[in-house]
Write a protein that holds these residues in place. Structure first.
Motif, PDB file in Angstrom:
ATOM      1  N   VAL A   1       0.851  -1.168   0.000  1.00  0.00           N
ATOM      2  CA  VAL A   1       0.000   0.000   0.000  1.00  0.00           C
ATOM      3  C   VAL A   1       0.898   1.234   0.000  1.00  0.00           C
ATOM      4  N   PRO A   2       0.773   2.084  -0.983  1.00  0.00           N
ATOM      5  CA  PRO A   2       1.610   3.284  -1.009  1.00  0.00           C
ATOM      6  C   PRO A   2       1.221   4.277   0.088  1.00  0.00           C
ATOM      7  N   VAL A   3       2.226   4.906   0.657  1.00  0.00           N
ATOM      8  CA  VAL A   3       2.023   5.963   1.634  1.00  0.00           C
ATOM      9  C   VAL A   3       2.556   7.243   1.009  1.00  0.00           C
ATOM     10  N   ILE A   4       1.696   8.251   0.950  1.00  0.00           N
ATOM     11  CA  ILE A   4       2.053   9.501   0.279  1.00  0.00           C
ATOM     12  C   ILE A   4       2.280  10.596   1.306  1.00  0.00           C
ATOM     13  N   ARG A   5       3.338  11.351   1.097  1.00  0.00           N
ATOM     14  CA  ARG A   5       3.636  12.513   1.949  1.00  0.00           C
ATOM     15  C   ARG A   5       2.717  13.659   1.561  1.00  0.00           C
ATOM     16  N   ASN A   6       2.119  14.293   2.548  1.00  0.00           N
ATOM     17  CA  ASN A   6       1.288  15.473   2.280  1.00  0.00           C
ATOM     18  C   ASN A   6       2.109  16.685   1.861  1.00  0.00           C
ATOM     19  N   ILE A   7       3.403  16.701   2.187  1.00  0.00           N
ATOM     20  CA  ILE A   7       4.206  17.895   1.926  1.00  0.00           C
ATOM     21  C   ILE A   7       4.578  18.060   0.462  1.00  0.00           C
ATOM     22  N   ASP A   8       4.668  16.925  -0.270  1.00  0.00           N
ATOM     23  CA  ASP A   8       5.018  17.038  -1.692  1.00  0.00           C
ATOM     24  C   ASP A   8       4.246  16.067  -2.586  1.00  0.00           C
ATOM     25  N   ALA A   9       3.297  15.346  -2.005  1.00  0.00           N
ATOM     26  CA  ALA A   9       2.409  14.436  -2.727  1.00  0.00           C
ATOM     27  C   ALA A   9       3.162  13.328  -3.453  1.00  0.00           C
ATOM     28  N   THR A  10       4.286  12.883  -2.879  1.00  0.00           N
ATOM     29  CA  THR A  10       5.031  11.777  -3.470  1.00  0.00           C
ATOM     30  C   THR A  10       5.004  10.581  -2.529  1.00  0.00           C
ATOM     31  N   VAL A  11       5.306   9.420  -3.089  1.00  0.00           N
ATOM     32  CA  VAL A  11       5.289   8.175  -2.333  1.00  0.00           C
ATOM     33  C   VAL A  11       6.608   8.024  -1.567  1.00  0.00           C
ATOM     34  N   TYR A  12       6.505   7.623  -0.299  1.00  0.00           N
ATOM     35  CA  TYR A  12       7.704   7.270   0.466  1.00  0.00           C
ATOM     36  C   TYR A  12       8.346   6.057  -0.197  1.00  0.00           C
ATOM     37  N   ARG A  13       9.644   6.076  -0.313  1.00  0.00           N
ATOM     38  CA  ARG A  13      10.367   4.944  -0.903  1.00  0.00           C
ATOM     39  C   ARG A  13      10.938   4.014   0.155  1.00  0.00           C
ATOM     40  N   SER A  14      11.079   4.496   1.390  1.00  0.00           N
ATOM     41  CA  SER A  14      11.656   3.661   2.445  1.00  0.00           C
ATOM     42  C   SER A  14      11.132   4.109   3.804  1.00  0.00           C
ATOM     43  N   ALA A  15      11.286   3.216   4.774  1.00  0.00           N
ATOM     44  CA  ALA A  15      10.853   3.541   6.139  1.00  0.00           C
ATOM     45  C   ALA A  15      11.659   4.702   6.706  1.00  0.00           C
ATOM     46  N   SER A  16      12.924   4.827   6.342  1.00  0.00           N
ATOM     47  CA  SER A  16      13.741   5.920   6.871  1.00  0.00           C
ATOM     48  C   SER A  16      13.241   7.283   6.405  1.00  0.00           C
ATOM     49  N   GLU A  17      12.622   7.332   5.228  1.00  0.00           N
ATOM     50  CA  GLU A  17      12.049   8.592   4.752  1.00  0.00           C
ATOM     51  C   GLU A  17      10.885   9.046   5.621  1.00  0.00           C
ATOM     52  N   VAL A  18      10.171   8.102   6.194  1.00  0.00           N
ATOM     53  CA  VAL A  18       9.034   8.454   7.045  1.00  0.00           C
ATOM     54  C   VAL A  18       9.515   9.260   8.244  1.00  0.00           C
ATOM     55  N   SER A  19      10.473   8.725   8.974  1.00  0.00           N
ATOM     56  CA  SER A  19      10.936   9.430  10.167  1.00  0.00           C
ATOM     57  C   SER A  19      11.605  10.753   9.841  1.00  0.00           C
ATOM     58  N   SER A  20      12.341  10.820   8.744  1.00  0.00           N
ATOM     59  CA  SER A  20      13.012  12.079   8.410  1.00  0.00           C
ATOM     60  C   SER A  20      12.034  13.137   7.910  1.00  0.00           C
ATOM     61  N   SER A  21      10.875  12.727   7.461  1.00  0.00           N
ATOM     62  CA  SER A  21       9.895  13.684   6.933  1.00  0.00           C
ATOM     63  C   SER A  21       8.874  14.152   7.963  1.00  0.00           C
ATOM     64  N   LEU A  22       8.808  13.499   9.121  1.00  0.00           N
ATOM     65  CA  LEU A  22       7.767  13.831  10.092  1.00  0.00           C
ATOM     66  C   LEU A  22       7.807  15.292  10.535  1.00  0.00           C
ATOM     67  N   VAL A  23       8.972  15.849  10.735  1.00  0.00           N
ATOM     68  CA  VAL A  23       9.062  17.253  11.139  1.00  0.00           C
ATOM     69  C   VAL A  23       8.445  18.143  10.066  1.00  0.00           C
ATOM     70  N   PHE A  24       8.755  17.859   8.821  1.00  0.00           N
ATOM     71  CA  PHE A  24       8.211  18.673   7.728  1.00  0.00           C
ATOM     72  C   PHE A  24       6.699  18.494   7.586  1.00  0.00           C
ATOM     73  N   GLN A  25       6.200  17.285   7.910  1.00  0.00           N
ATOM     74  CA  GLN A  25       4.762  17.030   7.841  1.00  0.00           C
ATOM     75  C   GLN A  25       3.994  17.941   8.803  1.00  0.00           C
ATOM     76  N   THR A  26       4.598  18.281   9.923  1.00  0.00           N
ATOM     77  CA  THR A  26       3.900  19.093  10.914  1.00  0.00           C
ATOM     78  C   THR A  26       4.056  20.589  10.683  1.00  0.00           C
ATOM     79  N   THR A  27       5.006  20.984   9.831  1.00  0.00           N
ATOM     80  CA  THR A  27       5.255  22.415   9.647  1.00  0.00           C
ATOM     81  C   THR A  27       5.029  22.911   8.231  1.00  0.00           C
TER      82      THR A  27
END
Length: 86
Positions: free
Chosen positions: A1-27
């Protein structure tokens, strides 16, 4: 199941991208409609929403009235959606 970032509407490619993007997701600004349209283009046939659903379901219907959206914000709404899916 693809998970899309709200900040740039792209698909996460790895689990490490999730944690590194969380700060940007909130701001950052949310690209909700672009994200949903990308999921539809990728083949999504419906959406399940776990939140106060009336606002999100309304936004989804503005994007595509033909896509089914099931919103859960309490036990009764979950039970109703299960009945609809049977």
């Amino acid at each position: 199941v693809p998970v899309i970032r709200n900040i740039d509407a792209t698909v996460y490619r790895s689990a490490s991208e999730v944690s590194s993007s969380l700060v940007f997701q909130t701001t950052s600004s949310v690209l909700w409609d672009v994200s949903i349209n990308n999921l539809i283009r990728m083949g999504a046939k419906g959406f399940i929403v776990f939140c106060p659903s009336k606002v999100i379901v309304g936004l989804m219907k503005q994007i595509d009235k033909n896509i089914p959206v099931y919103g859960f914000d309490d036990l009764n709404s979950i039970e109703e959606a299960i009945k609809q899916l049977e």
